[in-house]
Design a protein around this motif. Sequence first.
Motif, short mmCIF file in Angstrom:
data_model
loop_
_atom_site.label_atom_id
_atom_site.label_comp_id
_atom_site.label_asym_id
_atom_site.label_seq_id
_atom_site.Cartn_x
_atom_site.Cartn_y
_atom_site.Cartn_z
N MET A 1 0.82 -1.20 0.00
CA MET A 1 0.00 0.00 0.00
C MET A 1 0.87 1.26 0.00
O MET A 1 0.56 2.23 -0.70
N ARG A 2 1.94 1.24 0.77
CA ARG A 2 2.84 2.40 0.78
C ARG A 2 3.37 2.67 -0.62
O ARG A 2 3.37 3.81 -1.09
N ALA A 3 3.81 1.62 -1.30
CA ALA A 3 4.35 1.79 -2.65
C ALA A 3 3.28 2.29 -3.61
O ALA A 3 3.53 3.16 -4.44
N GLY A 4 2.06 1.75 -3.48
CA GLY A 4 0.98 2.19 -4.35
C GLY A 4 0.67 3.66 -4.19
O GLY A 4 0.41 4.38 -5.17
N PHE A 5 0.69 4.15 -2.96
CA PHE A 5 0.44 5.57 -2.72
C PHE A 5 1.50 6.45 -3.38
O PHE A 5 1.23 7.60 -3.74
N GLU A 6 2.70 5.90 -3.54
CA GLU A 6 3.79 6.67 -4.15
C GLU A 6 3.51 7.02 -5.61
O GLU A 6 4.01 8.03 -6.12
N TYR A 7 2.71 6.21 -6.31
CA TYR A 7 2.35 6.54 -7.70
C TYR A 7 1.68 7.91 -7.76
O TYR A 7 1.94 8.70 -8.67
N PHE A 8 0.80 8.18 -6.80
CA PHE A 8 0.08 9.46 -6.77
C PHE A 8 0.95 10.58 -6.22
O PHE A 8 0.90 11.71 -6.71
N LYS A 9 1.72 10.27 -5.23
CA LYS A 9 2.60 11.28 -4.63
C LYS A 9 3.55 11.86 -5.67
O LYS A 9 3.95 13.03 -5.59
N ALA A 10 3.90 11.06 -6.68
CA ALA A 10 4.85 11.50 -7.72
C ALA A 10 4.21 12.36 -8.80
O ALA A 10 4.92 12.87 -9.67
N PHE A 11 2.89 12.57 -8.78
CA PHE A 11 2.22 13.29 -9.86
C PHE A 11 2.77 14.70 -10.06
O PHE A 11 2.85 15.19 -11.19
N GLU A 12 3.13 15.38 -8.99
CA GLU A 12 3.64 16.75 -9.14
C GLU A 12 4.90 16.76 -10.00
O GLU A 12 5.03 17.59 -10.91
N GLN A 13 5.80 15.82 -9.73
CA GLN A 13 7.02 15.74 -10.55
C GLN A 13 6.69 15.22 -11.95
O GLN A 13 7.27 15.68 -12.94
N ASP A 14 5.75 14.28 -12.04
CA ASP A 14 5.35 13.76 -13.35
C ASP A 14 4.84 14.88 -14.25
O ASP A 14 5.14 14.93 -15.45
N ALA A 15 4.05 15.80 -13.67
CA ALA A 15 3.50 16.91 -14.45
C ALA A 15 4.63 17.78 -15.02
O ALA A 15 4.58 18.19 -16.18
N LYS A 16 5.64 18.03 -14.23
CA LYS A 16 6.79 18.80 -14.71
C LYS A 16 7.53 18.04 -15.81
O LYS A 16 7.90 18.62 -16.84
N ASP A 17 7.73 16.75 -15.58
CA ASP A 17 8.45 15.94 -16.57
C ASP A 17 7.68 15.85 -17.88
O ASP A 17 8.26 15.99 -18.97
N PHE A 18 6.36 15.62 -17.81
CA PHE A 18 5.58 15.45 -19.03
C PHE A 18 5.42 16.76 -19.79
O PHE A 18 5.35 16.76 -21.02
#
Length: 310
Positions: A227-244
């Motif tokens: 569950m901790r790892a799964g939550f990390e997918y969403f936590k990374a969205f801010e950086q994903d938005a910058k990358d994309f």
Amino acid sequence: MNTLLRPIRRAATALLMLAAMQAGTAVAASSDSIQSHSADVNGVTLHYLEAGKGTGTPVVLLHGYAQTSHMWRPLMRQLADRHVVIAPDLRGAGTSSKPVGGYEKKNLAQDIHALVKAKGYPKVKIVGHDIGLMVAYAYAAQYPDEVESVVLMDAFLPGVGDWSKVWLLRDLWHFHFYGETPLKLVDGRERIYFEHFWNDFAADRNHSVSETDRQFYAAEYARPNGMRAGFEYFKAFEQDAKDFAELSRTKLPMPMLVLTGEKASGPFLIEQGKLVATNVEGVVITGSGHWLVDEAPEQTIPALVSFLNR
């Protein structure tokens, strides 16, 4: 007359039982053709399913949140006659490694690229659903010369266009649901948490992810640190938005198929696809919500097979 009919009925029953046994054997053989493997790549161990020995370009299938590589089994069997097909558990999911960090989608794509290189494939076709579509896009954007075609399936691309108005953001709470307290709340209640996704993101909760698969996925994410790892997918969205936002400055040249649910992403993801690629085909799956393979396999799987076999 009844005396004469009894042998005929017995013979018919025997034939039906034989046919059922043969069908069961065929299903078992088909199931056995999907093999489970693991590989140490990019600092993690990735579990993956593999099927097929075809001579066509290998196909990589990437799952999304609340599911694992298991979701692709019906499609793998349809592609295996022409392609080698691999379906990894992403970093953090299933029986793959669950490290503390590295859940930015660019890095998840680098995991998959390292697996593809370890397999010796110079070029692949790549398919992603939900979180997997973000990884598929990041893969194609980082390695465009190594991707023959790409499929994005129902969700969105962070940082592309007016992405903050995507339908999934109506449930913004779960994007920020990580940390000590959320983990304590879902401990032992993983199934309850995932029911929100399987039910509320479906067009009809009674025709969504099957009960058998719900039990399987809940158990997979209940593994230590799942569950901790799964939550990390969403936590990374801010950086994903910058990358994309940066990656999308260069449009993808390869053919792209975008499949969306009529009751989910609708045309939104198709329009995002057109912002990041030059050759986009969009299909809205009629009557379906987010879980395309589960809710509308009769539309989704033929569309995927047709595109990937081109």
